[in-house]
Design an enzyme around this catalytic site. Structure first.
Site, PDB file in Angstrom:
ATOM      1  N   GLN A 155      44.161 -42.139 -22.617  1.00 37.04           N
ATOM      2  CA  GLN A 155      44.442 -42.130 -24.051  1.00 37.04           C
ATOM      3  C   GLN A 155      43.158 -41.837 -24.815  1.00 37.04           C
ATOM      4  O   GLN A 155      43.168 -41.708 -26.026  1.00 37.04           O
ATOM      5  CB  GLN A 155      44.992 -43.497 -24.487  1.00 37.04           C
ATOM      6  CG  GLN A 155      46.287 -43.871 -23.788  1.00 37.04           C
ATOM      7  CD  GLN A 155      46.648 -45.335 -23.997  1.00 37.04           C
ATOM      8  OE1 GLN A 155      47.327 -45.686 -24.937  1.00 37.04           O
ATOM      9  NE2 GLN A 155      46.175 -46.194 -23.112  1.00 37.04           N
ATOM     10  N   HIS A 188      46.121 -37.975 -25.775  1.00 34.57           N
ATOM     11  CA  HIS A 188      45.819 -38.008 -27.211  1.00 34.57           C
ATOM     12  C   HIS A 188      44.787 -36.954 -27.614  1.00 34.57           C
ATOM     13  O   HIS A 188      44.164 -37.064 -28.661  1.00 34.57           O
ATOM     14  CB  HIS A 188      45.355 -39.409 -27.628  1.00 34.57           C
ATOM     15  CG  HIS A 188      46.455 -40.422 -27.540  1.00 34.57           C
ATOM     16  ND1 HIS A 188      46.233 -41.769 -27.403  1.00 34.57           N
ATOM     17  CD2 HIS A 188      47.803 -40.273 -27.536  1.00 34.57           C
ATOM     18  CE1 HIS A 188      47.396 -42.406 -27.341  1.00 34.57           C
ATOM     19  NE2 HIS A 188      48.364 -41.523 -27.412  1.00 34.57           N
ATOM     20  N   CYS A 222      43.063 -25.880 -36.092  1.00 35.97           N
ATOM     21  CA  CYS A 222      43.514 -25.591 -37.456  1.00 35.97           C
ATOM     22  C   CYS A 222      44.951 -26.063 -37.587  1.00 35.97           C
ATOM     23  O   CYS A 222      45.809 -25.681 -36.782  1.00 35.97           O
ATOM     24  CB  CYS A 222      43.420 -24.094 -37.758  1.00 35.97           C
ATOM     25  SG  CYS A 222      44.208 -23.693 -39.347  1.00 35.97           S
ATOM     26  N   CYS A 256      47.149 -22.516 -38.604  1.00 36.38           N
ATOM     27  CA  CYS A 256      47.382 -21.382 -37.686  1.00 36.38           C
ATOM     28  C   CYS A 256      47.241 -21.774 -36.216  1.00 36.38           C
ATOM     29  O   CYS A 256      47.525 -20.972 -35.336  1.00 36.38           O
ATOM     30  CB  CYS A 256      46.449 -20.220 -38.021  1.00 36.38           C
ATOM     31  SG  CYS A 256      44.717 -20.477 -37.550  1.00 36.38           S
TER      32      CYS A 256
HETATM   33  P1  NAD Z   1      42.950 -50.610 -27.720  1.00 40.04           P
HETATM   34  O1  NAD Z   1      41.778 -50.598 -28.635  1.00 40.04           O
HETATM   35  O2  NAD Z   1      44.287 -50.874 -28.298  1.00 40.04           O
HETATM   36  O3  NAD Z   1      42.732 -51.677 -26.551  1.00 40.04           O
HETATM   37  C1  NAD Z   1      41.569 -51.709 -25.767  1.00 40.04           C
HETATM   38  C2  NAD Z   1      41.678 -52.904 -24.830  1.00 40.04           C
HETATM   39  O4  NAD Z   1      40.576 -52.872 -23.939  1.00 40.04           O
HETATM   40  C3  NAD Z   1      41.641 -54.244 -25.561  1.00 40.04           C
HETATM   41  O5  NAD Z   1      42.755 -55.024 -25.180  1.00 40.04           O
HETATM   42  C4  NAD Z   1      40.318 -54.880 -25.102  1.00 40.04           C
HETATM   43  O6  NAD Z   1      40.425 -56.269 -24.914  1.00 40.04           O
HETATM   44  C5  NAD Z   1      40.072 -54.185 -23.779  1.00 40.04           C
HETATM   45  N1  NAD Z   1      38.653 -54.053 -23.429  1.00 40.04           N
HETATM   46  C6  NAD Z   1      37.684 -53.519 -24.215  1.00 40.04           C
HETATM   47  N2  NAD Z   1      36.516 -53.482 -23.532  1.00 40.04           N
HETATM   48  C7  NAD Z   1      36.758 -54.030 -22.313  1.00 40.04           C
HETATM   49  C8  NAD Z   1      35.953 -54.271 -21.169  1.00 40.04           C
HETATM   50  N3  NAD Z   1      34.666 -53.926 -21.139  1.00 40.04           N
HETATM   51  N4  NAD Z   1      36.512 -54.871 -20.082  1.00 40.04           N
HETATM   52  C9  NAD Z   1      37.833 -55.226 -20.103  1.00 40.04           C
HETATM   53  N5  NAD Z   1      38.649 -54.991 -21.150  1.00 40.04           N
HETATM   54  C10 NAD Z   1      38.125 -54.400 -22.245  1.00 40.04           C
HETATM   55  O7  NAD Z   1      42.893 -49.239 -26.916  1.00 40.04           O
HETATM   56  P2  NAD Z   1      44.057 -48.260 -26.480  1.00 40.04           P
HETATM   57  O8  NAD Z   1      45.175 -49.011 -25.852  1.00 40.04           O
HETATM   58  O9  NAD Z   1      43.388 -47.185 -25.720  1.00 40.04           O
HETATM   59  O10 NAD Z   1      44.614 -47.678 -27.859  1.00 40.04           O
HETATM   60  C11 NAD Z   1      43.729 -47.168 -28.839  1.00 40.04           C
HETATM   61  C12 NAD Z   1      43.958 -45.695 -29.190  1.00 40.04           C
HETATM   62  O11 NAD Z   1      42.818 -45.235 -29.871  1.00 40.04           O
HETATM   63  C13 NAD Z   1      44.077 -44.822 -27.986  1.00 40.04           C
HETATM   64  O12 NAD Z   1      45.273 -44.166 -28.107  1.00 40.04           O
HETATM   65  C14 NAD Z   1      42.915 -43.833 -28.033  1.00 40.04           C
HETATM   66  O13 NAD Z   1      43.397 -42.533 -28.192  1.00 40.04           O
HETATM   67  C15 NAD Z   1      42.164 -44.143 -29.292  1.00 40.04           C
HETATM   68  N6  NAD Z   1      40.733 -44.491 -29.095  1.00 40.04           N
HETATM   69  C16 NAD Z   1      39.976 -43.801 -28.202  1.00 40.04           C
HETATM   70  C17 NAD Z   1      38.643 -44.128 -28.007  1.00 40.04           C
HETATM   71  C18 NAD Z   1      37.863 -43.348 -26.988  1.00 40.04           C
HETATM   72  O14 NAD Z   1      38.166 -42.179 -26.756  1.00 40.04           O
HETATM   73  N7  NAD Z   1      36.844 -43.959 -26.358  1.00 40.04           N
HETATM   74  C19 NAD Z   1      38.051 -45.171 -28.732  1.00 40.04           C
HETATM   75  C20 NAD Z   1      38.852 -45.865 -29.673  1.00 40.04           C
HETATM   76  C21 NAD Z   1      40.190 -45.505 -29.828  1.00 40.04           C
END
Ligand code: NAD
Length: 251
Positions: free
Chosen positions: A106, A126, A134, A137
């Site tokens: 994700q 994602h 864009c 287009c």
């Molecule tokens: P989320 O933020 O909803 O959940 C992240 C989970 O990871 C939390 O429950 C947290 O407790 C756990 N966590 C964080 N660090 C940890 C560690 N070191 N060890 C163990 N657990 C840990 O994330 P999600 O479910 O991926 O949803 C967020 C959306 O936002 C995604 O769809 C993504 O596309 C986007 N996003 C991406 C990034 C990225 O690319 N790095 C960063 C932020 C958000």
């Protein structure tokens, strides 16, 4: 909390027996690389609920002020400096063992590919922050070029072909997912004999449904996440210690 050694050993044995491991990652795998997640205790939205607007397509398309803020946030995005961590590297090792069937992520930060996973194994549900698209287009280009335009004074750079609104090539809230990408991810989940969800709160659908797909198809399900998820009850093992510590032990 000391993670039960016995549980780690058990999961390691499942991985050793498995032939088609599917890993689903979320923002939590990249926090140890300095990229905050959204919903964890230090998450971007936990600290600033207004920041959610920057990831919502409705605000982005309607409001130039939101776009300017979003581009400024892109300019200083931690992904540009981030290095893969031990969690990413453990998944590369799993691929080298010939066991990684698919890596569904994700995340938009490109760190799995930077760590060394083959791009064809990585399913970015994602999108990616490394490209722009864009919204009129459909032209796509490297993020780097748009960041240079920002640095040279543009604050909401339009598409150079058609003048449409540019955006990072990521799926914002309120925006349609790419059906073929989601289909491929769910199909791979159903082909797994071991399914490992890592660093995701499993609150974003339809991809959270990959866990149930894998379980229904008979895979062992392992969740590696610091906080509880709605799928802990159906998991065969839940490991809640730091990902960078846990993944190298089990993979
Ligand atoms: P989320 O933020 O909803 O959940 C992240 C989970 O990871 C939390 O429950 C947290 O407790 C756990 N966590 C964080 N660090 C940890 C560690 N070191 N060890 C163990 N657990 C840990 O994330 P999600 O479910 O991926 O949803 C967020 C959306 O936002 C995604 O769809 C993504 O596309 C986007 N996003 C991406 C990034 C990225 O690319 N790095 C960063 C932020 C958000």
């Amino acid at each position: 909390m000391v993670q039960a050694e016995a549980l780690i050993d058990k999961v390691r044995a499942w991985v050793a027996q498995a032939q088609r491991v599917v890993v689903l990652t979320g923002a939590g795998i990249s926090t140890e690389s300095g990229i905050p997640d959204f919903r964890g205790p230090q998450g971007v939205w936990t600290r600033d609920p207004e920041a959610e607007k920057l990831s919502d397509i409705r605000y982005y398309m309607a409001d130039a002020a939101i776009r300017k803020k979003a581009w400024q946030a892109r300019l200083v995005h931690p992904a540009w400096e981030a290095r893969p961590n031990a969690g990413h590297e453990a998944i590369v090792a799993l691929e080298r063992r010939g066991k990684l069937h698919a890596l569904i992520t994700q995340n938009i930060d490109g760190l799995h590919q930077k760590a060394g996973n083959s791009p064809e194994r990585v399913i970015e549900v994602h999108g990616t922050v490394l490209k722009v698209i864009c919204m009129r287009c459909g032209w796509k280009g490297p993020m780097q070029e748009t960041l240079i335009r920002l640095l040279t004074g543009e604050d909401d750079p339009p598409c150079t072909l058609c003048g449409g609104i540019l955006k990072s090539d990521t799926i914002s809230f309120g925006q349609n997912l790419v059906p073929e990408v989601i289909d491929r991810a769910l199909r791979c989940a159903a082909e797994a004999d071991c399914f490992i969800a890592v660093g995701t709160s499993l609150q974003v659908y339809p991809i959270a449904g990959a866990v149930s797909e894998a379980k229904a198809a008979g895979a062992r399900v392992v969740i590696v996440n610091a906080e509880p998820t709605p799928f802990d009850d159906i998991a065969d093992a839940v490991l809640s210690e730091a990902i960078g510590n846990t993944l190298p032990q089990i993979l």
